[in-house]
Write a protein that holds these residues in place. Structure first.
Motif, mmCIF file in Angstrom:
data_model
loop_
_atom_site.group_PDB
_atom_site.id
_atom_site.type_symbol
_atom_site.label_atom_id
_atom_site.label_comp_id
_atom_site.label_asym_id
_atom_site.label_seq_id
_atom_site.Cartn_x
_atom_site.Cartn_y
_atom_site.Cartn_z
ATOM 1 N N TYR A 190 0.943 -1.115 -0.004
ATOM 2 C CA TYR A 190 -0.030 -0.120 -0.176
ATOM 3 C C TYR A 190 0.835 1.302 0.005
ATOM 4 C CZ TYR A 190 0.794 -0.040 5.146
ATOM 5 O OH TYR A 190 1.041 -0.148 6.416
ATOM 6 N N ALA A 191 0.628 2.155 -0.768
ATOM 7 C CA ALA A 191 1.160 3.598 -0.834
ATOM 8 C C ALA A 191 0.796 4.460 -0.135
ATOM 9 C CB ALA A 191 0.993 3.736 -2.297
ATOM 10 N N ALA A 192 1.705 5.333 0.391
ATOM 11 C CA ALA A 192 1.481 6.511 1.194
ATOM 12 C C ALA A 192 2.751 7.576 0.659
ATOM 13 C CB ALA A 192 1.621 6.431 2.761
ATOM 14 N N SER A 193 2.561 8.777 1.054
ATOM 15 C CA SER A 193 3.716 9.821 0.460
ATOM 16 C C SER A 193 4.787 9.925 1.563
ATOM 17 C CB SER A 193 3.035 11.129 0.413
ATOM 18 O OG SER A 193 2.542 11.691 1.702
ATOM 19 N N GLY A 194 4.541 9.754 3.019
ATOM 20 C CA GLY A 194 5.656 9.802 3.879
ATOM 21 C C GLY A 194 5.768 11.690 3.973
ATOM 22 N N GLU A 195 4.959 12.447 3.482
ATOM 23 C CA GLU A 195 5.101 13.765 3.611
ATOM 24 C C GLU A 195 4.001 14.417 4.046
ATOM 25 O OE1 GLU A 195 7.976 14.540 -0.002
ATOM 26 O OE2 GLU A 195 5.798 14.367 -0.350
ATOM 27 N N PHE A 196 3.222 13.763 5.101
ATOM 28 C CA PHE A 196 1.817 14.131 5.413
ATOM 29 C C PHE A 196 1.701 13.957 6.899
ATOM 30 C CE2 PHE A 196 -2.950 14.033 4.616
ATOM 31 C CZ PHE A 196 -3.141 15.381 5.008
ATOM 32 N N LYS A 197 2.551 14.379 7.728
ATOM 33 C CA LYS A 197 2.455 14.060 9.109
ATOM 34 C C LYS A 197 1.347 14.965 9.732
ATOM 35 C CE LYS A 197 5.597 14.346 13.217
ATOM 36 N NZ LYS A 197 6.944 14.984 13.585
ATOM 37 N N MET A 252 14.295 5.795 8.723
ATOM 38 C CA MET A 252 13.590 5.930 7.005
ATOM 39 C C MET A 252 12.426 4.930 6.986
ATOM 40 S SD MET A 252 15.652 7.918 5.911
ATOM 41 C CE MET A 252 14.838 8.113 4.076
ATOM 42 N N THR A 253 11.850 4.435 8.194
ATOM 43 C CA THR A 253 10.722 3.612 7.938
ATOM 44 C C THR A 253 9.536 4.570 8.174
ATOM 45 O OG1 THR A 253 10.697 3.432 10.532
ATOM 46 C CG2 THR A 253 11.606 1.573 9.231
ATOM 47 N N GLU A 295 -5.853 -7.779 8.878
ATOM 48 C CA GLU A 295 -7.384 -8.440 8.585
ATOM 49 C C GLU A 295 -7.374 -9.247 7.350
ATOM 50 O OE1 GLU A 295 -10.368 -8.358 10.223
ATOM 51 O OE2 GLU A 295 -9.452 -7.682 11.847
ATOM 52 N N LEU A 296 -6.479 -8.980 6.452
ATOM 53 C CA LEU A 296 -6.566 -9.796 5.077
ATOM 54 C C LEU A 296 -5.735 -10.938 5.304
ATOM 55 C CD1 LEU A 296 -6.167 -6.637 2.710
ATOM 56 C CD2 LEU A 296 -8.128 -7.910 3.053
ATOM 57 N N GLY A 297 -5.098 -11.147 6.279
ATOM 58 C CA GLY A 297 -3.887 -12.220 6.682
ATOM 59 C C GLY A 297 -2.953 -12.091 5.589
ATOM 60 N N LEU A 298 -2.370 -10.886 5.545
ATOM 61 C CA LEU A 298 -1.345 -10.688 4.387
ATOM 62 C C LEU A 298 -0.096 -9.693 5.478
ATOM 63 C CD1 LEU A 298 -3.325 -9.439 1.468
ATOM 64 C CD2 LEU A 298 -2.138 -11.622 1.718
ATOM 65 N N LYS A 299 1.046 -9.722 4.781
ATOM 66 C CA LYS A 299 2.105 -9.098 5.352
ATOM 67 C C LYS A 299 2.184 -7.579 4.959
ATOM 68 C CE LYS A 299 7.189 -8.710 5.363
ATOM 69 N NZ LYS A 299 8.632 -9.239 4.625
ATOM 70 N N PRO A 300 2.071 -6.482 5.854
ATOM 71 C CA PRO A 300 2.080 -5.236 5.493
ATOM 72 C C PRO A 300 3.188 -4.767 4.735
ATOM 73 C CG PRO A 300 2.398 -5.350 7.851
ATOM 74 C CD PRO A 300 2.029 -6.757 7.249
ATOM 75 N N ALA A 301 2.974 -4.036 3.483
ATOM 76 C CA ALA A 301 4.258 -3.586 2.957
ATOM 77 C C ALA A 301 4.104 -2.106 2.179
ATOM 78 C CB ALA A 301 4.502 -4.871 1.707
ATOM 79 N N PRO A 302 4.108 -1.272 3.142
ATOM 80 C CA PRO A 302 4.066 0.202 2.845
ATOM 81 C C PRO A 302 5.300 0.762 1.796
ATOM 82 C CG PRO A 302 4.808 0.029 5.203
ATOM 83 C CD PRO A 302 4.648 -1.303 4.872
ATOM 84 N N LYS A 303 4.715 1.504 0.943
ATOM 85 C CA LYS A 303 5.605 1.929 -0.150
ATOM 86 C C LYS A 303 5.371 3.328 -0.304
ATOM 87 C CE LYS A 303 6.529 0.850 -5.201
ATOM 88 N NZ LYS A 303 6.084 -0.073 -6.379
#
Length: 257
Positions: free
Chosen positions: A39-46, A55-56, A71-79
Motif C-alpha cells: 500500500y502506498a503513502a507519501s511519507g510527507e503528510f505528518k 527511514m521507516t 485483517e486480510l491475512g497478509l504481510k503489510p508492505a508500505p511503499k
C-alpha cells in the motif's frame, strides 16, 4: 538485421517487465505479491504518514494500512510514492492500494475505486497569527499554497487564482510560517499538528467536510470487497478509533453528525 532483432528483444523484455501481471488468489482478488498487501503513502503528510530517522514509514495512515493487512491475512508492505503520483501508481499496478488520506471525489473516481471512508476530515484555512484573513471569502486575490495533486488545491481555486503548489502540505505550511504566501489550505488535523510543533500559524475557517478512503484499482473488485470487510471489522472492534486517538487525541474515524 541481427542488431535490429536484438534491440527488438530488449525492448520487448523491458515492456514485459514494466507490465508484470499481478498474482490472482483463489477468491479472485489480485496482488503484486500473494503474501503481501503493498500500500502506498507519501511519507510527507505528518501525522498521517511520515518518515522516521531510520527511514521507516509511520503515522496514522501507515498503521491503518498495517491493520487492514492483518485483517486480510497478509504481510503489510508500505511503499513510498509522492502524493501527486499515488493515484496513477495504484492505477498502473505499482501498489495494490493506497492508504494515503485521499478524499473521495468524482474526478478520482473516474480512474480508481474507493473503499468505504476510514476517517472524516476537511480543508481548513491556515494563516500567520497576524493575518486578517478569517473566512474563504477573504482569500479573494490572496496567494494561497497547497499540495500538488490534493483536493485542497482545487478548493483554493474556488476563491483565488493565485495558487502556489508544493510537494507536500508540510512544506507549504513551513513556507507560510516563514513569511511566504497569505494562506495555506490543508487538512485541519495536519495544520493543527504543525501549529503544536511550533509553526507560526493559526487555523481559521473550516471550509467543508470530506470523506477519506483507501484507493484501489477499478479492475480488482474482489480486493475492494475484502478491504471494505476489513475496515468494517476494524470499526466494530475499535481498532480504527484506537489508532486515531493515538495520533490525534480524538476519534476522526466516526462520521460527524
Amino acid at each position: 538485421m541481427k542488431i535490429k532483432l536484438a534491440f527488438s528483444s530488449i525492448f520487448l523484455l523491458m515492456s514485459l517487465s514494466g507490465c508484470a501481471e499481478k498474482e490472482q488468489l483463489d477468491d479472485g482478488s489480485k496482488l503484486i505479491d500473494k503474501d503481501s498487501f503493498v500500500y502506498a503513502a507519501s511519507g510527507e503528510f505528518k501525522p498521517f504518514s511520515y518518515v522516521e530517522n531510520d527511514m521507516t514509514l509511520t503515522g496514522f495512515d501507515i498503521e491503518v494500512g498495517r491493520a487492514v493487512a492483518k485483517e486480510l491475512g497478509l504481510k503489510p508492505a508500505p511503499k513510498r510514492i509522492k502524493f501527486k503520483g499515488i493515484v496513477e501508481g495504484v492505477k498502473t499496478g505499482r501498489a495494490d492500494a493506497a492508504v494515503a488520506s485521499h478524499t473521495i471525489n468524482p474526478l478520482r473516481s473516474k480512474h480508481v475505486a474507493f473503499s468505504t471512508p476510514y476517517y472524516y476530515s476537511g480543508p481548513q484555512i491556515f494563516v500567520r497569527p497576524d493575518s486578517k484573513i478569517k473566512t474563504a471569502e477573504d482569500l479573494k486575490g490572496k496567494e494561497v499554497a497547497a499540495a500538488k495533486g490534493s483536493t485542497y488545491a482545487s478548493t483554493a481555486e474556488k476563491y483565488t487564482d493565485k495558487i502556489k503548489m508544493y510537494d507536500s502540505d508540510i512544506t507549504a505550511l513551513k513556507a507560510l510560517s516563514g513569511g511566504r504566501h497569505d494562506a495555506v489550505i490543508t487538512d485541519f488535523v495536519t495544520g493543527k499538528t504543525a501549529a503544536k510543533e511550533g509553526f507560526q500559524i493559526e487555523g481559521r475557517q473550516l471550509i467543508e467536510r470530506s470523506e477519506q478512503a483507501i484507493v484501489l484499482p477499478q479492475d480488482n473488485p474482489q480486493l475492494l470487497k475484502r478491504v471494505n470487510e476489513a475496515l468494517e471489522n476494524l470499526r466494530n472492534d475499535g481498532t480504527l478509533s484506537k489508532i486515531s486517538e493515538k495520533y490525534f487525541g480524538e476519534d476522526i474515524t466516526k462520521k460527524p453528525e
